[in-house]
Design a protein around this motif. Sequence first.
Motif, PDB file in Angstrom:
ATOM      1  N   LEU A   1     -12.788   1.526   2.789  1.00 55.03           N
ATOM      2  CA  LEU A   1     -12.212   0.355   3.435  1.00 55.03           C
ATOM      3  C   LEU A   1     -13.017  -0.055   4.658  1.00 55.03           C
ATOM      4  O   LEU A   1     -13.741   0.745   5.242  1.00 55.03           O
ATOM      5  CB  LEU A   1     -10.757   0.640   3.865  1.00 55.03           C
ATOM      6  CG  LEU A   1      -9.792   1.166   2.795  1.00 55.03           C
ATOM      7  CD1 LEU A   1      -8.437   1.467   3.426  1.00 55.03           C
ATOM      8  CD2 LEU A   1      -9.651   0.168   1.660  1.00 55.03           C
TER       9      LEU A   1
ATOM     10  N   LEU B   1      -0.825  -2.661   1.713  1.00 55.96           N
ATOM     11  CA  LEU B   1      -1.078  -1.544   0.806  1.00 55.96           C
ATOM     12  C   LEU B   1       0.261  -0.853   0.552  1.00 55.96           C
ATOM     13  O   LEU B   1       0.541   0.213   1.108  1.00 55.96           O
ATOM     14  CB  LEU B   1      -2.080  -0.555   1.419  1.00 55.96           C
ATOM     15  CG  LEU B   1      -3.507  -1.048   1.623  1.00 55.96           C
ATOM     16  CD1 LEU B   1      -4.307  -0.025   2.418  1.00 55.96           C
ATOM     17  CD2 LEU B   1      -4.179  -1.296   0.274  1.00 55.96           C
TER      18      LEU B   1
ATOM     19  N   ASP C   1      -1.857   2.930  -5.318  1.00 57.37           N
ATOM     20  CA  ASP C   1      -2.618   2.226  -6.353  1.00 57.37           C
ATOM     21  C   ASP C   1      -2.212   0.765  -6.477  1.00 57.37           C
ATOM     22  O   ASP C   1      -2.392   0.139  -7.516  1.00 57.37           O
ATOM     23  CB  ASP C   1      -2.431   2.926  -7.710  1.00 57.37           C
ATOM     24  CG  ASP C   1      -0.979   2.948  -8.161  1.00 57.37           C
ATOM     25  OD1 ASP C   1      -0.084   2.671  -7.334  1.00 57.37           O
ATOM     26  OD2 ASP C   1      -0.736   3.249  -9.343  1.00 57.37           O
TER      27      ASP C   1
ATOM     28  N   ALA D   1      -4.181   2.925   6.400  1.00 57.84           N
ATOM     29  CA  ALA D   1      -4.595   4.005   5.519  1.00 57.84           C
ATOM     30  C   ALA D   1      -3.728   5.249   5.708  1.00 57.84           C
ATOM     31  O   ALA D   1      -3.327   5.903   4.736  1.00 57.84           O
ATOM     32  CB  ALA D   1      -6.062   4.339   5.766  1.00 57.84           C
TER      33      ALA D   1
ATOM     34  N   ARG E   1     -11.162   8.301  -2.529  1.00 53.73           N
ATOM     35  CA  ARG E   1     -10.454   7.400  -3.449  1.00 53.73           C
ATOM     36  C   ARG E   1     -10.505   5.961  -2.957  1.00 53.73           C
ATOM     37  O   ARG E   1     -10.481   5.028  -3.752  1.00 53.73           O
ATOM     38  CB  ARG E   1      -9.005   7.857  -3.572  1.00 53.73           C
ATOM     39  CG  ARG E   1      -8.108   6.924  -4.393  1.00 53.73           C
ATOM     40  CD  ARG E   1      -8.413   6.941  -5.867  1.00 53.73           C
ATOM     41  NE  ARG E   1      -7.587   6.007  -6.600  1.00 53.73           N
ATOM     42  CZ  ARG E   1      -6.344   6.252  -7.017  1.00 53.73           C
ATOM     43  NH1 ARG E   1      -5.796   7.428  -6.746  1.00 53.73           N
ATOM     44  NH2 ARG E   1      -5.663   5.359  -7.680  1.00 53.73           N
ATOM     45  N   ARG E   2     -10.581   5.789  -1.630  1.00 57.25           N
ATOM     46  CA  ARG E   2     -10.589   4.447  -1.049  1.00 57.25           C
ATOM     47  C   ARG E   2     -11.721   4.329  -0.036  1.00 57.25           C
ATOM     48  O   ARG E   2     -11.894   5.207   0.814  1.00 57.25           O
ATOM     49  CB  ARG E   2      -9.250   4.139  -0.366  1.00 57.25           C
ATOM     50  CG  ARG E   2      -8.112   3.826  -1.311  1.00 57.25           C
ATOM     51  CD  ARG E   2      -6.793   3.692  -0.574  1.00 57.25           C
ATOM     52  NE  ARG E   2      -6.358   4.983  -0.060  1.00 57.25           N
ATOM     53  CZ  ARG E   2      -5.675   5.881  -0.759  1.00 57.25           C
ATOM     54  NH1 ARG E   2      -5.321   5.608  -2.009  1.00 57.25           N
ATOM     55  NH2 ARG E   2      -5.327   7.039  -0.238  1.00 57.25           N
TER      56      ARG E   2
ATOM     57  N   ARG F   1     -12.023   4.012  -7.761  1.00 59.19           N
ATOM     58  CA  ARG F   1     -11.632   3.946  -6.354  1.00 59.19           C
ATOM     59  C   ARG F   1     -11.354   2.498  -5.940  1.00 59.19           C
ATOM     60  O   ARG F   1     -11.784   1.556  -6.604  1.00 59.19           O
ATOM     61  CB  ARG F   1     -12.723   4.551  -5.464  1.00 59.19           C
ATOM     62  CG  ARG F   1     -14.109   3.963  -5.708  1.00 59.19           C
ATOM     63  CD  ARG F   1     -15.177   4.648  -4.874  1.00 59.19           C
ATOM     64  NE  ARG F   1     -15.252   6.080  -5.092  1.00 59.19           N
ATOM     65  CZ  ARG F   1     -15.913   6.645  -6.113  1.00 59.19           C
ATOM     66  NH1 ARG F   1     -16.546   5.883  -6.981  1.00 59.19           N
ATOM     67  NH2 ARG F   1     -15.949   7.941  -6.247  1.00 59.19           N
ATOM     68  N   LEU F   2     -10.623   2.376  -4.842  1.00 62.52           N
ATOM     69  CA  LEU F   2     -10.386   1.075  -4.224  1.00 62.52           C
ATOM     70  C   LEU F   2     -11.465   0.848  -3.175  1.00 62.52           C
ATOM     71  O   LEU F   2     -11.610   1.639  -2.244  1.00 62.52           O
ATOM     72  CB  LEU F   2      -9.000   1.041  -3.565  1.00 62.52           C
ATOM     73  CG  LEU F   2      -8.712  -0.161  -2.652  1.00 62.52           C
ATOM     74  CD1 LEU F   2      -8.701  -1.456  -3.447  1.00 62.52           C
ATOM     75  CD2 LEU F   2      -7.388   0.025  -1.910  1.00 62.52           C
TER      76      LEU F   2
ATOM     77  N   THR G   1      -9.236   8.659   2.219  1.00 65.62           N
ATOM     78  CA  THR G   1      -9.747   7.319   2.532  1.00 65.62           C
ATOM     79  C   THR G   1     -10.901   7.423   3.522  1.00 65.62           C
ATOM     80  O   THR G   1     -10.836   8.195   4.486  1.00 65.62           O
ATOM     81  CB  THR G   1      -8.638   6.444   3.143  1.00 65.62           C
ATOM     82  OG1 THR G   1      -7.559   6.317   2.208  1.00 65.62           O
ATOM     83  CG2 THR G   1      -9.164   5.059   3.493  1.00 65.62           C
TER      84      THR G   1
ATOM     85  N   CYS H   1      -2.171  -3.083  -4.115  1.00 64.30           N
ATOM     86  CA  CYS H   1      -2.538  -3.776  -2.885  1.00 64.30           C
ATOM     87  C   CYS H   1      -2.193  -5.248  -3.028  1.00 64.30           C
ATOM     88  O   CYS H   1      -2.001  -5.759  -4.138  1.00 64.30           O
ATOM     89  CB  CYS H   1      -4.011  -3.581  -2.550  1.00 64.30           C
ATOM     90  SG  CYS H   1      -5.140  -3.840  -3.927  1.00 64.30           S
TER      91      CYS H   1
END
Length: 313
Positions: A88, A117, A121, A25, A85-86, A142-143, A3, A123
């Motif tokens: 934020l 979260l 995968d 996270a 992958r994330r 990705r988020l 993240t 939210c």
Amino acid sequence: MSTLILVGHDGRQADPGLDRLVGAAAALGEPVDLLLVGHGLEAVAASVAHLAGVRDLLCADAPALAEARAETLARQLHAVGAPYRRLLAAHGLGHRAALARAAGLFGNNFLADLVALPEADRCVRPLYAGAVLATVQPQGERLIATLRASAFAPCGTAAAPAPCRAVPAVAADPRSRLLGRSAVGGSRPELAQARIVVAGGRGVGSAEAMGLVEALADHLGAAVGASRAAVDAGYAAAETQVGQTGKTVAPALYLAAGISGAIQHVAGIKDAKLIVAINKDPDAPIFSVADLGLVGDLFEVLPALKAALPAQA
């Protein structure tokens, strides 16, 4: 599966609530890095290096990034965010604009104002002014999302600081530039992060009478909030507005004086631990969501509370 969190800061220290984003996270059990964008980032880096769960600090430091706007932040996220992958950031106008643009650059979707979260995968985000909490699955590689920091528990403090690693700075996007800055003075806590909020609504009646709300807030060491009706009427400053079109708060205590309780306002306070409502109308909707309600005249109740309650530092 790591993240990357975009750090908001004022050039000296990170914005309040970063520890809660890191906590959210880190709870997923995967590495967390922080991205700092600006110029002269040494003080900011030092203020966040000891957050527990942080692996690396990525510092994009260049004179052209001293006042990075949303378009430039999106470029920087796109330049360094591919391995993550994330992506934020704390929910707010600036970060919401930056991450939405970054999502466009990645060809990804964007989600705003996440409050949980539960899985890597999955939210959770509010819909319909907070009346519904929807569990959603992000589409794409990705988020990319903003998080409501007050909805998460803070991380702890690490014994050793995370290392700072310089990353190439992108060229500033010239399509927007900062013309000026207007800061709210005073020593009150920041509204979105305050432990106690004292708010006034239309029932206050005037900007002068809003002084009763401010006096109690100062006595309790609290932030001052206001309903949209109070802001529109000129009783309070726009930056104090709480609700769907203002700020979302989740204090330990939210004291609402002269606020009727429209759904738009309730959407901004529903995560408060204790809601206390003062209104002379016994049928005011605010009483349906309040934990404690007092039917009375705020011009009598607020001074009495100030006299009875001990002052807080």
